[in-house]
Design a protein around this motif. Structure first.
Motif, PDB file in Angstrom:
ATOM      1  N   GLY A 127       0.816  -1.217   0.000  1.00  0.00           N
ATOM      2  CA  GLY A 127       0.000   0.000   0.000  1.00  0.00           C
ATOM      3  C   GLY A 127       0.845   1.261   0.000  1.00  0.00           C
ATOM      4  O   GLY A 127       0.523   2.236  -0.682  1.00  0.00           O
ATOM      5  N   TRP A 128       1.953   1.256   0.761  1.00  0.00           N
ATOM      6  CA  TRP A 128       2.851   2.413   0.773  1.00  0.00           C
ATOM      7  C   TRP A 128       3.533   2.587  -0.584  1.00  0.00           C
ATOM      8  O   TRP A 128       3.698   3.714  -1.070  1.00  0.00           O
ATOM      9  N   SER A 129       3.927   1.468  -1.202  1.00  0.00           N
ATOM     10  CA  SER A 129       4.533   1.541  -2.533  1.00  0.00           C
ATOM     11  C   SER A 129       3.545   2.118  -3.537  1.00  0.00           C
ATOM     12  O   SER A 129       3.894   2.968  -4.355  1.00  0.00           O
ATOM     13  N   ALA A 130       2.296   1.656  -3.453  1.00  0.00           N
ATOM     14  CA  ALA A 130       1.268   2.158  -4.364  1.00  0.00           C
ATOM     15  C   ALA A 130       1.009   3.640  -4.143  1.00  0.00           C
ATOM     16  O   ALA A 130       0.714   4.382  -5.086  1.00  0.00           O
ATOM     17  N   ALA A 131       1.140   4.100  -2.898  1.00  0.00           N
ATOM     18  CA  ALA A 131       0.969   5.526  -2.612  1.00  0.00           C
ATOM     19  C   ALA A 131       2.012   6.352  -3.347  1.00  0.00           C
ATOM     20  O   ALA A 131       1.709   7.430  -3.876  1.00  0.00           O
ATOM     21  N   SER A 132       3.245   5.861  -3.404  1.00  0.00           N
ATOM     22  CA  SER A 132       4.309   6.584  -4.094  1.00  0.00           C
ATOM     23  C   SER A 132       4.136   6.531  -5.603  1.00  0.00           C
ATOM     24  O   SER A 132       4.403   7.505  -6.304  1.00  0.00           O
ATOM     25  N   VAL A 133       3.682   5.379  -6.107  1.00  0.00           N
ATOM     26  CA  VAL A 133       3.543   5.210  -7.557  1.00  0.00           C
ATOM     27  C   VAL A 133       2.330   5.957  -8.098  1.00  0.00           C
ATOM     28  O   VAL A 133       2.399   6.598  -9.157  1.00  0.00           O
ATOM     29  N   ALA A 134       1.201   5.874  -7.384  1.00  0.00           N
ATOM     30  CA  ALA A 134      -0.049   6.420  -7.909  1.00  0.00           C
ATOM     31  C   ALA A 134      -0.608   7.563  -7.077  1.00  0.00           C
ATOM     32  O   ALA A 134      -1.017   8.598  -7.618  1.00  0.00           O
ATOM     33  N   GLY A 135      -0.647   7.393  -5.760  1.00  0.00           N
ATOM     34  CA  GLY A 135      -1.309   8.369  -4.907  1.00  0.00           C
ATOM     35  C   GLY A 135      -0.706   9.762  -4.985  1.00  0.00           C
ATOM     36  O   GLY A 135      -1.428  10.756  -5.175  1.00  0.00           O
ATOM     37  N   ILE A 136       0.606   9.865  -4.841  1.00  0.00           N
ATOM     38  CA  ILE A 136       1.255  11.184  -4.813  1.00  0.00           C
ATOM     39  C   ILE A 136       1.211  11.868  -6.185  1.00  0.00           C
ATOM     40  O   ILE A 136       0.809  13.032  -6.289  1.00  0.00           O
ATOM     41  N   PRO A 137       1.622  11.169  -7.289  1.00  0.00           N
ATOM     42  CA  PRO A 137       1.529  11.837  -8.602  1.00  0.00           C
ATOM     43  C   PRO A 137       0.108  12.258  -8.956  1.00  0.00           C
ATOM     44  O   PRO A 137      -0.107  13.359  -9.469  1.00  0.00           O
ATOM     45  N   LEU A 138      -0.878  11.383  -8.669  1.00  0.00           N
ATOM     46  CA  LEU A 138      -2.268  11.715  -8.990  1.00  0.00           C
ATOM     47  C   LEU A 138      -2.756  12.887  -8.152  1.00  0.00           C
ATOM     48  O   LEU A 138      -3.436  13.792  -8.662  1.00  0.00           O
ATOM     49  N   GLY A 139      -2.386  12.888  -6.862  1.00  0.00           N
ATOM     50  CA  GLY A 139      -2.765  14.003  -6.005  1.00  0.00           C
ATOM     51  C   GLY A 139      -2.185  15.323  -6.479  1.00  0.00           C
ATOM     52  O   GLY A 139      -2.845  16.367  -6.452  1.00  0.00           O
ATOM     53  N   THR A 140      -0.933  15.285  -6.962  1.00  0.00           N
ATOM     54  CA  THR A 140      -0.281  16.495  -7.475  1.00  0.00           C
ATOM     55  C   THR A 140      -0.998  17.019  -8.712  1.00  0.00           C
ATOM     56  O   THR A 140      -1.231  18.225  -8.862  1.00  0.00           O
ATOM     57  N   LEU A 141      -1.349  16.115  -9.622  1.00  0.00           N
ATOM     58  CA  LEU A 141      -2.054  16.523 -10.846  1.00  0.00           C
ATOM     59  C   LEU A 141      -3.448  17.065 -10.526  1.00  0.00           C
ATOM     60  O   LEU A 141      -3.879  18.079 -11.093  1.00  0.00           O
ATOM     61  N   LEU A 142      -4.162  16.401  -9.624  1.00  0.00           N
ATOM     62  CA  LEU A 142      -5.509  16.869  -9.256  1.00  0.00           C
ATOM     63  C   LEU A 142      -5.452  18.224  -8.564  1.00  0.00           C
ATOM     64  O   LEU A 142      -6.324  19.074  -8.768  1.00  0.00           O
ATOM     65  N   SER A 143      -4.419  18.433  -7.767  1.00  0.00           N
ATOM     66  CA  SER A 143      -4.267  19.728  -7.102  1.00  0.00           C
ATOM     67  C   SER A 143      -4.037  20.833  -8.116  1.00  0.00           C
ATOM     68  O   SER A 143      -4.579  21.938  -7.989  1.00  0.00           O
ATOM     69  N   ASP A 144      -3.234  20.538  -9.134  1.00  0.00           N
ATOM     70  CA  ASP A 144      -2.981  21.541 -10.192  1.00  0.00           C
ATOM     71  C   ASP A 144      -4.263  21.863 -10.955  1.00  0.00           C
ATOM     72  O   ASP A 144      -4.477  23.008 -11.367  1.00  0.00           O
ATOM     73  N   ALA A 145      -5.145  20.868 -11.109  1.00  0.00           N
ATOM     74  CA  ALA A 145      -6.366  21.074 -11.881  1.00  0.00           C
ATOM     75  C   ALA A 145      -7.515  21.638 -11.050  1.00  0.00           C
ATOM     76  O   ALA A 145      -8.263  22.515 -11.514  1.00  0.00           O
ATOM     77  N   PHE A 146      -7.669  21.173  -9.802  1.00  0.00           N
ATOM     78  CA  PHE A 146      -8.847  21.529  -9.005  1.00  0.00           C
ATOM     79  C   PHE A 146      -8.520  22.200  -7.674  1.00  0.00           C
ATOM     80  O   PHE A 146      -9.433  22.648  -6.983  1.00  0.00           O
ATOM     81  N   GLY A 147      -7.247  22.233  -7.293  1.00  0.00           N
ATOM     82  CA  GLY A 147      -6.868  22.848  -6.027  1.00  0.00           C
ATOM     83  C   GLY A 147      -6.630  21.808  -4.941  1.00  0.00           C
ATOM     84  O   GLY A 147      -7.228  20.729  -4.945  1.00  0.00           O
ATOM     85  N   TRP A 148      -5.771  22.163  -3.997  1.00  0.00           N
ATOM     86  CA  TRP A 148      -5.389  21.209  -2.954  1.00  0.00           C
ATOM     87  C   TRP A 148      -6.537  20.898  -1.996  1.00  0.00           C
ATOM     88  O   TRP A 148      -6.605  19.817  -1.426  1.00  0.00           O
ATOM     89  N   ARG A 149      -7.477  21.858  -1.841  1.00  0.00           N
ATOM     90  CA  ARG A 149      -8.609  21.604  -0.933  1.00  0.00           C
ATOM     91  C   ARG A 149      -9.481  20.458  -1.450  1.00  0.00           C
ATOM     92  O   ARG A 149      -9.976  19.641  -0.670  1.00  0.00           O
ATOM     93  N   THR A 150      -9.667  20.389  -2.742  1.00  0.00           N
ATOM     94  CA  THR A 150     -10.422  19.288  -3.338  1.00  0.00           C
ATOM     95  C   THR A 150      -9.711  17.966  -3.108  1.00  0.00           C
ATOM     96  O   THR A 150     -10.342  16.944  -2.804  1.00  0.00           O
ATOM     97  N   VAL A 151      -8.382  17.976  -3.240  1.00  0.00           N
ATOM     98  CA  VAL A 151      -7.589  16.762  -3.014  1.00  0.00           C
ATOM     99  C   VAL A 151      -7.753  16.284  -1.577  1.00  0.00           C
ATOM    100  O   VAL A 151      -7.900  15.084  -1.318  1.00  0.00           O
ATOM    101  N   TYR A 152      -7.749  17.227  -0.623  1.00  0.00           N
ATOM    102  CA  TYR A 152      -7.909  16.850   0.780  1.00  0.00           C
ATOM    103  C   TYR A 152      -9.306  16.287   1.059  1.00  0.00           C
ATOM    104  O   TYR A 152      -9.469  15.374   1.873  1.00  0.00           O
ATOM    105  N   MET A 153     -10.322  16.833   0.389  1.00  0.00           N
ATOM    106  CA  MET A 153     -11.666  16.264   0.541  1.00  0.00           C
ATOM    107  C   MET A 153     -11.720  14.838   0.003  1.00  0.00           C
ATOM    108  O   MET A 153     -12.352  13.949   0.600  1.00  0.00           O
ATOM    109  N   LEU A 154     -11.045  14.600  -1.122  1.00  0.00           N
ATOM    110  CA  LEU A 154     -10.986  13.245  -1.670  1.00  0.00           C
ATOM    111  C   LEU A 154     -10.249  12.306  -0.711  1.00  0.00           C
ATOM    112  O   LEU A 154     -10.621  11.134  -0.557  1.00  0.00           O
ATOM    113  N   MET A 155      -9.200  12.813  -0.072  1.00  0.00           N
ATOM    114  CA  MET A 155      -8.473  12.015   0.914  1.00  0.00           C
ATOM    115  C   MET A 155      -9.384  11.622   2.073  1.00  0.00           C
ATOM    116  O   MET A 155      -9.330  10.498   2.574  1.00  0.00           O
TER     117      MET A 155
END
Length: 379
Positions: A127-155
């Motif tokens: 799960g931690w490996s998957a967080a580095s491979v998918a979670g962090i890059p996807l969160g960064t892209l979503l933040s650029d598109a919709f803002g970090w507050r939206t990312v935190y709500m998804l979290m």
């Protein structure tokens, strides 16, 4: 595993959102890096403390509570109106991480036969490996598109989903055996174990000197776009999973100490690549491959090394190593922040490389002692 994916994403996500935090709260990158500093400090100090205080509580309640707290914290953080409030909420939120990850490892041992425990524990840490491979890059892209507050709500939503899954999956009346005072005493009195802990501390300090501020470093030092920054996170994560897989297959042939040395050397090569090719994004991405290859493999093998050195102290040493991992995160975020504040961003990889060389030296020293004498008493 799903819980660890959510926990790992939440712990590491601020590194990918640092540029957004800086812009939204009108603060410097080094101040925004306090998110990682306080997160690492709380988890590092809290993991063994919460392990002691929750040992008599059913595992289902403990793990579900940890994820529910994580959900509440991320939801509250998405509404934070100042960085000070954000920092305070962060410190409370990561208590969930301090509880969940080490307690999940001990809980899974109750669910399978003894001969399957090592594999089961390794599985949930995917799960931690998957967080580095998918979670962090996807969160960064979503933040650029919709803002970090939206990312935190998804979290927050992901955390609630994981909490429900854990509650429905775990059987009631699951309890772990509390760690004895004698085990802690033996752990703290062994010079050899302290050397191994120093390997972890220096290695994590090196990685988080860079990782904590990789977003502003790539943006300002390498003229990287948000997509390129997300790509760097993905490259390091994929290389990390690959390195961990290779290490697990060759460790029986070459030995734990030797494979750890190779992994640490790969990290040294990665940070030296950032030093040598500062400002050039393509060589930096290649350096990220070496960084990733050594990252996960060295961390997971450190746990195996501790178990091999003192099997009777495994519960204590693995718990303490988890704390050292997060304390290294805090040290690295402070070191990187100081470099940025002083205007020496270009020298940040050199600081990381220095930490990394220290880690390699400590590892070789521990290897030499291991083969000369036994410093960890049995029983």
């Amino acid at each position: 595993m799903l819980g660890n994916f959510v926990i790992g994403t939440g712990v590491l996500l601020p590194a990918g959102l640092l540029n957004d935090f800086s812009a939204d709260f009108a603060i410097s990158a080094s101040k925004a890096g306090l998110m990682l500093f306080f997160g690492g400090l709380v988890v590092g100090v809290g993991a063994p403390v919460f392990a002691a205080f929750t040992s008599k509580i059913e595992r289902r309640y403990v793990l579900t509570f940890a994820l529910a707290l994580y959900a509440l914290g991320h939801l509250a953080a998405s509404w934070a109106t100042s960085f000070e409030w954000q920092l305070f909420i962060r410190a409370l939120t990561v208590i969930g991480a301090a509880i969940f990850t080490p307690q999940a490892a001990s809980t899974v041992g109750l669910l399978v036969p003894p001969e399957r425990r090592a594999g089961a524990i390794a599985f949930i840490f995917i799960g931690w490996s998957a967080a580095s491979v998918a979670g962090i890059p996807l969160g960064t892209l979503l933040s650029d598109a919709f803002g970090w507050r939206t990312v935190y709500m998804l979290m927050a939503m992901l955390s609630i989903f994981a909490a429900l899954c854990v509650w429905c999956t775990l059987k009631p009346r699951l309890f772990v055996t509390p760690l004895s005072v004698a085990a802690w005493k033996q752990t703290f009195s062994s010079p050899l174990l302290w050397l191994v802990f120093m390997v972890t501390l220096c290695s994590m300090s090196a990685q988080f000197t860079m990782f904590s501020y990789i977003a502003p470093i790539l943006r300002d030092g390498f003229a990287a776009t948000p997509v390129m920054i997300s790509l760097m996170f993905a490259i390091v994560g994929i290389a990390g999973v690959t390195g961990n897989t290779i290490a697990s297959r060759v460790v029986s042939k070459f030995g734990i100490d030797q494979v750890i040395a190779i992994a640490l050397l790969s990290l040294c090569v990665g940070f030296f690549g950032f030093v040598l090719f500062w400002g050039q994004i393509v060589p930096a991405l290649v350096a990220g491959v070496f960084w990733g290859l050594g990252s996960f493999s060295s961390n997971s093998l450190q746990q195996s090394r501790l178990v091999a050195l003192a099997p009777h102290l495994a519960a204590a040493t693995v718990a303490l190593n988890t704390s050292v991992v997060y304390l290294g995160q805090s040290m690295g975020s402070v070191a990187g922040g100081r470099m940025l504040d002083a205007g020496y961003m270009a020298n940040t990889p050199m600081v990381a490389l220095t930490f990394m060389i220290c880690s390699l030296v400590f590892s070789l020293w521990a290897h030499r002692i291991t083969h000369r004498s036994v410093l960890v008493p049995l029983g």
